[in-house]
Design an enzyme around this catalytic site. Sequence first.
Site, PDB file in Angstrom:
ATOM      1  N   THR A   1      -3.656   7.722   8.821  1.00 44.25           N
ATOM      2  CA  THR A   1      -3.399   7.612  10.261  1.00 44.25           C
ATOM      3  C   THR A   1      -2.305   8.543  10.761  1.00 44.25           C
ATOM      4  O   THR A   1      -2.233   8.822  11.958  1.00 44.25           O
ATOM      5  CB  THR A   1      -2.969   6.176  10.596  1.00 44.25           C
ATOM      6  OG1 THR A   1      -1.720   5.893   9.908  1.00 44.25           O
ATOM      7  CG2 THR A   1      -4.026   5.170  10.157  1.00 44.25           C
TER       8      THR A   1
ATOM      9  N   GLN B   1      -5.254  -0.019  -0.754  1.00 44.98           N
ATOM     10  CA  GLN B   1      -4.232  -0.840  -0.105  1.00 44.98           C
ATOM     11  C   GLN B   1      -3.256  -1.389  -1.154  1.00 44.98           C
ATOM     12  O   GLN B   1      -3.032  -0.764  -2.167  1.00 44.98           O
ATOM     13  CB  GLN B   1      -4.860  -1.967   0.731  1.00 44.98           C
ATOM     14  CG  GLN B   1      -5.561  -1.488   2.001  1.00 44.98           C
ATOM     15  CD  GLN B   1      -6.967  -1.007   1.760  1.00 44.98           C
ATOM     16  OE1 GLN B   1      -7.759  -1.639   1.082  1.00 44.98           O
ATOM     17  NE2 GLN B   1      -7.295   0.128   2.330  1.00 44.98           N
TER      18      GLN B   1
ATOM     19  N   GLY C   1       8.232  13.354  -8.444  1.00 44.54           N
ATOM     20  CA  GLY C   1       7.841  14.393  -7.503  1.00 44.54           C
ATOM     21  C   GLY C   1       6.374  14.254  -7.167  1.00 44.54           C
ATOM     22  O   GLY C   1       5.636  13.528  -7.851  1.00 44.54           O
TER      23      GLY C   1
ATOM     24  N   LYS D   1       7.934   7.855  -6.782  1.00 47.62           N
ATOM     25  CA  LYS D   1       8.824   8.447  -5.780  1.00 47.62           C
ATOM     26  C   LYS D   1      10.296   8.130  -6.008  1.00 47.62           C
ATOM     27  O   LYS D   1      11.064   7.952  -5.064  1.00 47.62           O
ATOM     28  CB  LYS D   1       8.370   8.050  -4.369  1.00 47.62           C
ATOM     29  CG  LYS D   1       6.915   8.407  -4.102  1.00 47.62           C
ATOM     30  CD  LYS D   1       6.496   8.202  -2.666  1.00 47.62           C
ATOM     31  CE  LYS D   1       6.876   9.394  -1.808  1.00 47.62           C
ATOM     32  NZ  LYS D   1       6.178   9.392  -0.502  1.00 47.62           N
TER      33      LYS D   1
ATOM     34  N   GLY E   1      -5.927   5.913   1.967  1.00 47.29           N
ATOM     35  CA  GLY E   1      -5.738   7.354   1.850  1.00 47.29           C
ATOM     36  C   GLY E   1      -5.011   7.666   0.564  1.00 47.29           C
ATOM     37  O   GLY E   1      -3.800   7.497   0.478  1.00 47.29           O
ATOM     38  N   HIS E   2      -5.736   8.077  -0.449  1.00 48.80           N
ATOM     39  CA  HIS E   2      -5.108   8.383  -1.736  1.00 48.80           C
ATOM     40  C   HIS E   2      -4.796   9.872  -1.798  1.00 48.80           C
ATOM     41  O   HIS E   2      -5.696  10.707  -1.744  1.00 48.80           O
ATOM     42  CB  HIS E   2      -6.025   7.960  -2.879  1.00 48.80           C
ATOM     43  CG  HIS E   2      -6.126   6.473  -3.018  1.00 48.80           C
ATOM     44  ND1 HIS E   2      -6.859   5.857  -4.006  1.00 48.80           N
ATOM     45  CD2 HIS E   2      -5.576   5.475  -2.289  1.00 48.80           C
ATOM     46  CE1 HIS E   2      -6.750   4.544  -3.867  1.00 48.80           C
ATOM     47  NE2 HIS E   2      -5.989   4.296  -2.840  1.00 48.80           N
TER      48      HIS E   2
ATOM     49  N   GLY F   1       0.810  -1.206   0.000  1.00 49.76           N
ATOM     50  CA  GLY F   1       0.000   0.000   0.000  1.00 49.76           C
ATOM     51  C   GLY F   1       0.847   1.262   0.000  1.00 49.76           C
ATOM     52  O   GLY F   1       2.080   1.217   0.056  1.00 49.76           O
ATOM     53  N   ASP F   2       0.186   2.398  -0.090  1.00 51.43           N
ATOM     54  CA  ASP F   2       0.840   3.708  -0.070  1.00 51.43           C
ATOM     55  C   ASP F   2       1.798   3.901  -1.249  1.00 51.43           C
ATOM     56  O   ASP F   2       2.751   4.677  -1.171  1.00 51.43           O
ATOM     57  CB  ASP F   2       1.619   3.927   1.243  1.00 51.43           C
ATOM     58  CG  ASP F   2       0.766   3.673   2.467  1.00 51.43           C
ATOM     59  OD1 ASP F   2      -0.319   4.264   2.548  1.00 51.43           O
ATOM     60  OD2 ASP F   2       1.177   2.861   3.330  1.00 51.43           O
TER      61      ASP F   2
ATOM     62  N   LYS G   1      -1.070   5.369  -5.728  1.00 49.85           N
ATOM     63  CA  LYS G   1      -2.118   5.043  -6.704  1.00 49.85           C
ATOM     64  C   LYS G   1      -2.984   6.246  -7.047  1.00 49.85           C
ATOM     65  O   LYS G   1      -3.368   6.441  -8.203  1.00 49.85           O
ATOM     66  CB  LYS G   1      -2.987   3.902  -6.151  1.00 49.85           C
ATOM     67  CG  LYS G   1      -2.230   2.602  -5.946  1.00 49.85           C
ATOM     68  CD  LYS G   1      -3.119   1.517  -5.369  1.00 49.85           C
ATOM     69  CE  LYS G   1      -3.469   1.732  -3.914  1.00 49.85           C
ATOM     70  NZ  LYS G   1      -2.316   1.661  -3.000  1.00 49.85           N
TER      71      LYS G   1
END
Length: 427
Positions: free
Chosen positions: A299, A222, A413, A329, A40-41, A12-13, A16
């Site tokens: 979170t 996720q 970026g 990234k 959390g997108h 996840g993270d 997306k």
Amino acid sequence: MAVDILLGLQWGDEGKGKIVDVLAPTYDIVARFQGGPNAGHTLEFEGTKHVLHQIPSGIFHPHIQNIIGNGVVLDPIVFRIEMQKLQDRGVDAAKNLYISKKASLILPSHKVLDRVSEEALGSGKIGSTLKGIGPTYQDKIGRVGLRVGDILAADFNDRYNKLVERHRKTVEFYGQSLDVSEQEKLFFEAVDYLRTLKLVDTEYMINDALQSGKRILAEGAQGSLLDIDFGTYPFVTSSTTMVAGACTGLGVAPKYIGEVYGIFKAYCTRVGSGPFPTELLNEEGEAIRQAGREFGSTTGRPRRCGWVDLPTLKYSIMLNGVTQLNMMKADVLTDFDTIKVCTHYKLASGEITDRLPHSLDEAGLEPIYEELPGWRVDLNKIDSTEDLPEAFKNYLTYIESHLNVPITIVSVGPDRKSTLKRETEKV
């Protein structure tokens, strides 16, 4: 036409939301097919950061219809807040948002259940976000849950009270009491708001759109390694995060699946408990965390960081039938002289393998690394793939040669414009 699917290949993270936002203009519909507000997108454009939890990432494009599918578990309270934030930023989300009547509802009591069951696990806790996701999916599978369509029934309050009473008994089993009076008021206010929106049979909507030639992008939440069946069980989420989840979470037949975009970071992160073979518990890990702003968008928890893990990526690619890779990234690794890549595992038996064992927690499992030279160039200032440093180009081709899938997008970026599309041949 086909349904293209975008999903994460790690824990996840992966970013997306940003890629959905980049690809969205070429689609007519963007649909979420699983998960809930534990996702959390994050999207960043025009200097503003936007975080979406349950609403599809195509919502910022006025021409796109956005669907919350039946595979999603919806928290009315969080959803209403999310809609209000969009309204405050000038986005009329209600205009182009459609919600499946078959999506499951998260009740305030589900969050209490989540907390008490997690506390009962002690040191073996899963690392739940405590958003009530797991208990809601449990009720769905147990055939006792409530769905969005139920809020239109005359006896909805009776159905609600019956389920809460069931939850009360479970909470009391853990030696605690259930008090949801404060949240309950907010819940029913949010349900009243939900009734004013487009609640539809989205499976018909999507299949009608397919027949009329519309382009559809299914957005996962996720990551593949958190899948309930194929993830690092039991440290997983409670839904099917892979391509198969788009079929069941939207009501789409497998024959309609088209491109599968697999999103991964140039390194790797994980939130919560569970195995993480390439985790860096040192200054390198902290450097990645700070450079990548690796803190949960839902979170706020600091993410665990490590080098990219090719065996897990191969596994996710295989199970999802990934056709294109998107690397996110890459700019975070700019300041490293040497970049490590995990290519295989050494098992306790001494066996060298690039296949995942039954448990990544297996005692004695060690990642085997190959080292590549870093690039020491600020990628965030580059706007053409031709201008990428040679060392980074070599990193890309190295990854492709191991995964046998082309990397077609590279993110350098956080902003929408910091996304480079890459011409590649099939590898």
